[in-house]
Design a protein around this motif. Structure first.
Motif, PDB file in Angstrom:
ATOM      1  N   VAL A  12       0.936  -1.155   0.242  1.00  6.18           N
ATOM      2  CA  VAL A  12       0.038  -0.039  -0.189  1.00  6.18           C
ATOM      3  C   VAL A  12       0.915   1.327  -0.045  1.00  6.18           C
ATOM      4  CG1 VAL A  12      -2.018   1.154   1.374  1.00  6.18           C
ATOM      5  CG2 VAL A  12      -1.989  -1.353   1.124  1.00  6.18           C
ATOM      6  N   THR A  13       2.230   1.218   0.452  1.00  8.97           N
ATOM      7  CA  THR A  13       2.804   2.590   0.575  1.00  8.97           C
ATOM      8  C   THR A  13       3.671   2.806  -0.727  1.00  8.97           C
ATOM      9  OG1 THR A  13       4.720   1.211   1.857  1.00  8.97           O
ATOM     10  CG2 THR A  13       3.055   2.572   3.412  1.00  8.97           C
ATOM     11  N   SER A  14       3.500   1.583  -1.465  1.00 10.03           N
ATOM     12  CA  SER A  14       4.169   1.792  -2.894  1.00 10.03           C
ATOM     13  C   SER A  14       3.477   2.613  -3.627  1.00 10.03           C
ATOM     14  CB  SER A  14       4.595   0.439  -3.505  1.00 10.03           C
ATOM     15  OG  SER A  14       3.312  -0.266  -3.810  1.00 10.03           O
ATOM     16  N   TRP A  15       2.175   2.805  -3.371  1.00  9.52           N
ATOM     17  CA  TRP A  15       1.179   3.676  -4.188  1.00  9.52           C
ATOM     18  C   TRP A  15       1.478   5.272  -4.130  1.00  9.52           C
ATOM     19  CZ3 TRP A  15      -3.742   1.006  -2.114  1.00  9.52           C
ATOM     20  CH2 TRP A  15      -3.587  -0.370  -2.320  1.00  9.52           C
ATOM     21  N   PRO A  16       1.532   5.971  -5.254  1.00 12.27           N
ATOM     22  CA  PRO A  16       1.909   7.333  -5.047  1.00 12.27           C
ATOM     23  C   PRO A  16       0.926   7.928  -4.022  1.00 12.27           C
ATOM     24  CG  PRO A  16       1.521   6.756  -7.328  1.00 12.27           C
ATOM     25  CD  PRO A  16       1.315   5.579  -6.416  1.00 12.27           C
ATOM     26  N   GLY A  17       1.790   8.777  -3.234  1.00 11.07           N
ATOM     27  CA  GLY A  17       0.947   9.658  -2.222  1.00 11.07           C
ATOM     28  C   GLY A  17       0.617   9.079  -1.155  1.00 11.07           C
ATOM     29  N   VAL A  18       0.721   7.776  -0.601  1.00 14.29           N
ATOM     30  CA  VAL A  18       0.092   7.331   0.357  1.00 14.29           C
ATOM     31  C   VAL A  18       1.204   7.333   1.702  1.00 14.29           C
ATOM     32  CG1 VAL A  18      -0.311   4.968   1.435  1.00 14.29           C
ATOM     33  CG2 VAL A  18      -1.025   5.391  -0.719  1.00 14.29           C
ATOM     34  N   GLU A  19       0.701   7.703   2.592  1.00 13.83           N
ATOM     35  CA  GLU A  19       1.451   7.937   3.963  1.00 13.83           C
ATOM     36  C   GLU A  19       0.955   6.911   4.949  1.00 13.83           C
ATOM     37  OE1 GLU A  19       1.013  11.903   4.945  1.00 13.83           O
ATOM     38  OE2 GLU A  19       2.253  12.452   3.541  1.00 13.83           O
ATOM     39  N   ALA A  20       1.947   6.480   5.967  1.00  7.66           N
ATOM     40  CA  ALA A  20       1.357   5.262   6.852  1.00  7.66           C
ATOM     41  C   ALA A  20       2.270   5.680   8.055  1.00  7.66           C
ATOM     42  CB  ALA A  20       1.748   3.738   6.467  1.00  7.66           C
ATOM     43  N   GLY A  21       1.164   5.382   9.405  1.00 10.66           N
ATOM     44  CA  GLY A  21       1.652   5.484  10.504  1.00 10.66           C
ATOM     45  C   GLY A  21       0.593   5.316  11.510  1.00 10.66           C
ATOM     46  N   PRO A  22       0.911   5.398  12.981  1.00 11.94           N
ATOM     47  CA  PRO A  22       0.239   5.003  13.887  1.00 11.94           C
ATOM     48  C   PRO A  22      -0.940   6.276  14.030  1.00 11.94           C
ATOM     49  CG  PRO A  22       2.433   5.406  14.805  1.00 11.94           C
ATOM     50  CD  PRO A  22       2.567   5.761  13.299  1.00 11.94           C
ATOM     51  N   GLY A  23      -2.129   5.675  14.430  1.00  9.37           N
ATOM     52  CA  GLY A  23      -3.298   6.383  14.372  1.00  9.37           C
ATOM     53  C   GLY A  23      -3.448   6.968  15.944  1.00  9.37           C
ATOM     54  N   ARG A  24      -4.680   7.610  16.351  1.00 10.30           N
ATOM     55  CA  ARG A  24      -5.025   8.185  17.407  1.00 10.30           C
ATOM     56  C   ARG A  24      -5.605   7.039  18.413  1.00 10.30           C
ATOM     57  NH1 ARG A  24      -7.209  12.049  14.233  1.00 10.30           N
ATOM     58  NH2 ARG A  24      -9.305  10.884  14.194  1.00 10.30           N
ATOM     59  N   ARG A  25      -5.794   5.865  17.831  1.00 11.33           N
ATOM     60  CA  ARG A  25      -6.357   4.683  18.726  1.00 11.33           C
ATOM     61  C   ARG A  25      -5.516   3.523  18.763  1.00 11.33           C
ATOM     62  NH1 ARG A  25      -9.986   6.499  15.433  1.00 11.33           N
ATOM     63  NH2 ARG A  25     -11.207   8.217  16.092  1.00 11.33           N
ATOM     64  N   GLY A  26      -4.502   3.523  18.534  1.00 12.36           N
ATOM     65  CA  GLY A  26      -3.521   2.324  18.560  1.00 12.36           C
ATOM     66  C   GLY A  26      -3.638   1.669  17.234  1.00 12.36           C
ATOM     67  N   GLU A  27      -4.229   2.065  16.299  1.00 12.45           N
ATOM     68  CA  GLU A  27      -4.180   1.610  14.840  1.00 12.45           C
ATOM     69  C   GLU A  27      -2.952   1.958  13.861  1.00 12.45           C
ATOM     70  OE1 GLU A  27      -6.717   5.253  14.172  1.00 12.45           O
ATOM     71  OE2 GLU A  27      -5.963   4.059  15.634  1.00 12.45           O
ATOM     72  N   ALA A  29      -2.415   3.447  10.456  1.00 12.49           N
ATOM     73  CA  ALA A  29      -3.358   3.878   9.457  1.00 12.49           C
ATOM     74  C   ALA A  29      -2.753   4.231   7.976  1.00 12.49           C
ATOM     75  CB  ALA A  29      -3.998   5.195   9.832  1.00 12.49           C
ATOM     76  N   PHE A  30      -3.411   4.087   7.000  1.00 15.89           N
ATOM     77  CA  PHE A  30      -2.892   4.351   5.626  1.00 15.89           C
ATOM     78  C   PHE A  30      -3.647   5.568   5.104  1.00 15.89           C
ATOM     79  CE2 PHE A  30      -2.164   0.094   6.520  1.00 15.89           C
ATOM     80  CZ  PHE A  30      -0.876  -0.102   5.929  1.00 15.89           C
ATOM     81  N   ARG A  31      -3.191   6.927   4.664  1.00 20.44           N
ATOM     82  CA  ARG A  31      -3.831   8.101   4.287  1.00 20.44           C
ATOM     83  C   ARG A  31      -3.005   8.520   3.038  1.00 20.44           C
ATOM     84  NH1 ARG A  31      -2.893   8.764   9.770  1.00 20.44           N
ATOM     85  NH2 ARG A  31      -4.952   8.786  10.788  1.00 20.44           N
TER      86      ARG A  31
END
Length: 102
Positions: A12-27, A29-31
Motif C-alpha cells: 500500500v505504501t508503494s502507491w503514489p501519495g500514500v502515507e502510513a503511521g500510527p493513528g490516535r487509537r493504536g491502529e 493507518a494509511f492516508r
C-alpha cells in the motif's frame, strides 16, 4: 517470513501519495492527502470506511463484515486477516478506497 501487516504496508505504501503511521487509537493507518483509506490492528484485522452503497455491496459479497464499533453501519467495515487470501483482499479493499480518493 513477512507478517501480514508488513506485506500490506509494503504494497500500500508503494502507491503514489500514500502515507502510513500510527493513528490516535493504536491502529496503523494509511492516508492519501489526509484521508484515511483504511487501517490495521496488528496482523489480525483491517478496518475501512466506504460510502454506504459501496459498503453495502462489499458486505453482500462477503468481502467485509461489520465494524465492531458500529456493526449496523454499512459505511464502516472490517476484515479479519487469517491467511494469504485475506492479505490480498485487504490490499484490494485499500486499493478500492485509494482509487476513490486519490
Amino acid at each position: 517470513m513477512e507478517r501480514a501487516s508488513e506485506q500490506i504496508t509494503r504494497e500500500v505504501t508503494s502507491w503514489p501519495g500514500v502515507e502510513a503511521g500510527p493513528g490516535r487509537r493504536g491502529e496503523f493507518a494509511f492516508r492519501v492527502g489526509g484521508r484515511e483509506i483504511g487501517h490495521l490492528h496488528g496482523d489480525h484485522a483491517a478496518h475501512f470506511g466506504f460510502p454506504r452503497d459501496v459498503g453495502a455491496q462489499l458486505r453482500e459479497a462477503g468481502r467485509v463484515g461489520p465494524h465492531p464499533v458500529n456493526p449496523h453501519s454499512t459505511k464502516m467495515a472490517a476484515r479479519r486477516i487469517e491467511g494469504d487470501d485475506d492479505v490480498a483482499e485487504v490490499i484490494a479493499l485499500m486499493r478500492l478506497n485509494y482509487d476513490r480518493v486519490a
